[in-house]
Write a protein that holds these residues in place. Structure first.
Motif, PDB file in Angstrom:
ATOM      1  N   VAL A 127      -7.388   0.496  -4.727  1.00 63.74           N
ATOM      2  CA  VAL A 127      -7.179  -0.475  -5.587  1.00 63.74           C
ATOM      3  C   VAL A 127      -5.825  -1.290  -5.000  1.00 63.74           C
ATOM      4  O   VAL A 127      -4.444  -0.595  -5.082  1.00 63.74           O
ATOM      5  N   ARG A 128      -6.292  -2.250  -4.061  1.00 62.85           N
ATOM      6  CA  ARG A 128      -4.613  -3.096  -3.195  1.00 62.85           C
ATOM      7  C   ARG A 128      -4.615  -4.273  -4.021  1.00 62.85           C
ATOM      8  O   ARG A 128      -5.605  -5.240  -4.428  1.00 62.85           O
ATOM      9  N   ARG A 129      -3.480  -5.036  -4.441  1.00 62.15           N
ATOM     10  CA  ARG A 129      -3.052  -5.851  -4.733  1.00 62.15           C
ATOM     11  C   ARG A 129      -2.314  -7.329  -3.389  1.00 62.15           C
ATOM     12  O   ARG A 129      -1.526  -6.514  -3.488  1.00 62.15           O
ATOM     13  N   GLY A 138      -5.264 -11.983  -4.125  1.00 59.13           N
ATOM     14  CA  GLY A 138      -6.678 -11.548  -5.118  1.00 59.13           C
ATOM     15  C   GLY A 138      -6.126  -9.947  -5.129  1.00 59.13           C
ATOM     16  O   GLY A 138      -5.858  -9.181  -4.484  1.00 59.13           O
ATOM     17  N   TRP A 139      -7.412  -9.082  -6.039  1.00 60.11           N
ATOM     18  CA  TRP A 139      -7.065  -7.817  -6.240  1.00 60.11           C
ATOM     19  C   TRP A 139      -8.376  -7.610  -4.879  1.00 60.11           C
ATOM     20  O   TRP A 139      -9.542  -7.942  -4.267  1.00 60.11           O
ATOM     21  N   TYR A 140      -8.581  -6.211  -4.051  1.00 59.77           N
ATOM     22  CA  TYR A 140      -8.952  -5.605  -2.925  1.00 59.77           C
ATOM     23  C   TYR A 140      -8.934  -3.748  -3.011  1.00 59.77           C
ATOM     24  O   TYR A 140      -8.160  -2.965  -4.084  1.00 59.77           O
ATOM     25  N   VAL A 141     -10.515  -3.818  -3.324  1.00 61.26           N
ATOM     26  CA  VAL A 141     -11.222  -2.477  -3.373  1.00 61.26           C
ATOM     27  C   VAL A 141     -11.307  -2.043  -2.400  1.00 61.26           C
ATOM     28  O   VAL A 141     -12.545  -2.737  -2.297  1.00 61.26           O
TER      29      VAL A 141
END
Length: 101
Positions: free
Chosen positions: A20-22, A26-29
């Motif tokens: 999980v990266r911000r 936005g956020w990315y999974v």
């Protein structure tokens, strides 16, 4: 976020990695899964025309079916077989005529 590595999903898939990266937008999974229903050796010397399987169908880059005479480049035929199998898995019943999504 809690994550259990190698946790089975519906008995078909196993999660191998999750991140999980911000970022600024936005956020990315990212999830990497393993599909146990697909064997490691996914293509065999299979005729895309008649379905006949025989090791002698393939000779290097040439594929010539010993049963029906169908021929094509062996690697291109293998890539098409893998593509078709993946599309069948993804589409399921939606690829069949008369079935609405």
């Amino acid at each position: 976020m809690r994550f259990h590595k190698s946790r089975p999903i519906s008995g078909i898939f196993t999660i191998k990695a999750c991140a999980v990266r911000r970022r600024q937008n936005g956020w990315y999974v990212s999830i990497r899964i393993e599909d146990k229903s697909i064997p490691d050796y996914t293509t065999k010397p299979l005729s895309r025309n008649c379905g006949h399987i025989d090791k002698s169908n393939r000779d290097g880059e040439k594929f010539i079916c010993t049963e029906c005479g169908y021929h094509e480049h062996a690697d291109i035929g293998a890539a098409k077989t893998i593509r078709d199998r993946a599309l069948n898995l993804v589409r399921g019943d939606s690829a069949k005529p008369g079935v609405s999504a």
